[in-house]
Design a protein around this motif. Structure first.
Motif, PDB file in Angstrom:
ATOM      1  N   VAL A   8     -49.782  77.806  36.861  1.00  0.00           N
ATOM      2  CA  VAL A   8     -48.439  77.068  36.451  1.00  0.00           C
ATOM      3  C   VAL A   8     -48.379  75.477  36.839  1.00  0.00           C
ATOM      4  O   VAL A   8     -48.070  74.650  36.087  1.00  0.00           O
ATOM      5  CB  VAL A   8     -47.439  77.754  37.179  1.00  0.00           C
ATOM      6  N   PHE A   9     -48.941  75.160  37.863  1.00  0.00           N
ATOM      7  CA  PHE A   9     -48.978  73.906  38.368  1.00  0.00           C
ATOM      8  C   PHE A   9     -49.997  72.935  37.481  1.00  0.00           C
ATOM      9  O   PHE A   9     -49.634  71.800  37.044  1.00  0.00           O
ATOM     10  CB  PHE A   9     -49.618  73.743  39.769  1.00  0.00           C
ATOM     11  N   ALA A  14     -50.476  68.872  33.195  1.00  0.00           N
ATOM     12  CA  ALA A  14     -51.104  68.581  31.882  1.00  0.00           C
ATOM     13  C   ALA A  14     -49.928  68.321  30.817  1.00  0.00           C
ATOM     14  O   ALA A  14     -50.235  67.489  30.197  1.00  0.00           O
ATOM     15  CB  ALA A  14     -51.848  69.803  31.517  1.00  0.00           C
ATOM     16  N   ALA A  15     -48.704  68.922  30.869  1.00  0.00           N
ATOM     17  CA  ALA A  15     -47.816  68.639  30.171  1.00  0.00           C
ATOM     18  C   ALA A  15     -47.133  67.278  30.372  1.00  0.00           C
ATOM     19  O   ALA A  15     -46.590  66.483  29.506  1.00  0.00           O
ATOM     20  CB  ALA A  15     -46.598  69.930  30.295  1.00  0.00           C
ATOM     21  N   ALA A  16     -47.042  67.129  31.722  1.00  0.00           N
ATOM     22  CA  ALA A  16     -46.462  65.651  32.045  1.00  0.00           C
ATOM     23  C   ALA A  16     -47.221  64.684  31.756  1.00  0.00           C
ATOM     24  O   ALA A  16     -46.953  63.462  30.974  1.00  0.00           O
ATOM     25  CB  ALA A  16     -46.221  65.698  33.544  1.00  0.00           C
ATOM     26  N   ARG A  22     -47.897  60.293  25.502  1.00  0.00           N
ATOM     27  CA  ARG A  22     -47.295  59.958  24.330  1.00  0.00           C
ATOM     28  C   ARG A  22     -46.400  58.846  24.240  1.00  0.00           C
ATOM     29  O   ARG A  22     -45.688  57.890  23.264  1.00  0.00           O
ATOM     30  CB  ARG A  22     -46.717  61.155  23.599  1.00  0.00           C
ATOM     31  N   TRP A  23     -45.420  59.190  25.108  1.00  0.00           N
ATOM     32  CA  TRP A  23     -44.080  58.124  25.453  1.00  0.00           C
ATOM     33  C   TRP A  23     -44.694  56.871  25.762  1.00  0.00           C
ATOM     34  O   TRP A  23     -44.012  55.855  25.151  1.00  0.00           O
ATOM     35  CB  TRP A  23     -43.272  58.553  26.402  1.00  0.00           C
ATOM     36  N   LEU A  41     -38.679  61.577  22.485  1.00  0.00           N
ATOM     37  CA  LEU A  41     -39.380  61.521  23.867  1.00  0.00           C
ATOM     38  C   LEU A  41     -38.438  60.422  24.945  1.00  0.00           C
ATOM     39  O   LEU A  41     -38.309  60.815  25.981  1.00  0.00           O
ATOM     40  CB  LEU A  41     -40.918  61.279  24.015  1.00  0.00           C
ATOM     41  N   ASN A  42     -38.280  59.526  24.182  1.00  0.00           N
ATOM     42  CA  ASN A  42     -37.395  58.520  25.077  1.00  0.00           C
ATOM     43  C   ASN A  42     -36.011  58.745  25.466  1.00  0.00           C
ATOM     44  O   ASN A  42     -35.510  58.522  26.487  1.00  0.00           O
ATOM     45  CB  ASN A  42     -37.233  56.970  24.217  1.00  0.00           C
TER      46      ASN A  42
END
Length: 79
Positions: A8-9, A14-16, A22-23, A41-42
């Motif tokens: 999970v960590f 990875a998602a962050a 991308r942001w 995303l912004n």
């Protein structure tokens, strides 16, 4: 149990990295301030990050209207 927490960590990190990267690409190197994914995303970014991103885009695109989320009360001025 420890393996599940580790997985999970790793997924959260990875998602962050994926969404944060991308942001940042949208704010720092995007060809247009009106990219739909970048605007979304912004909009989800915390206040200080969003303000920094809007100021960065304002410097990069000085003569254009601000994208959604970066506009002032009248919608025509930058934050």
């Amino acid at each position: 149990m420890q393996k599940i927490i580790q997985v999970v960590f790793v997924v959260l990190i990875a998602a962050a990295v994926m969404f944060g990267g991308r942001w940042y690409m949208y704010v720092a190197q995007g060809s247009s301030p009106y990219d739909e994914v970048g605007i979304a995303l912004n909009g989800y970014a915390p206040g200080p990050m969003r303000a920094w991103g809007c100021h960065k885009m304002q410097a990069r695109f000085p003569g254009q209207l601000p994208p959604y989320g970066c506009g002032g009360p009248d919608g025509r001025s930058w934050l």
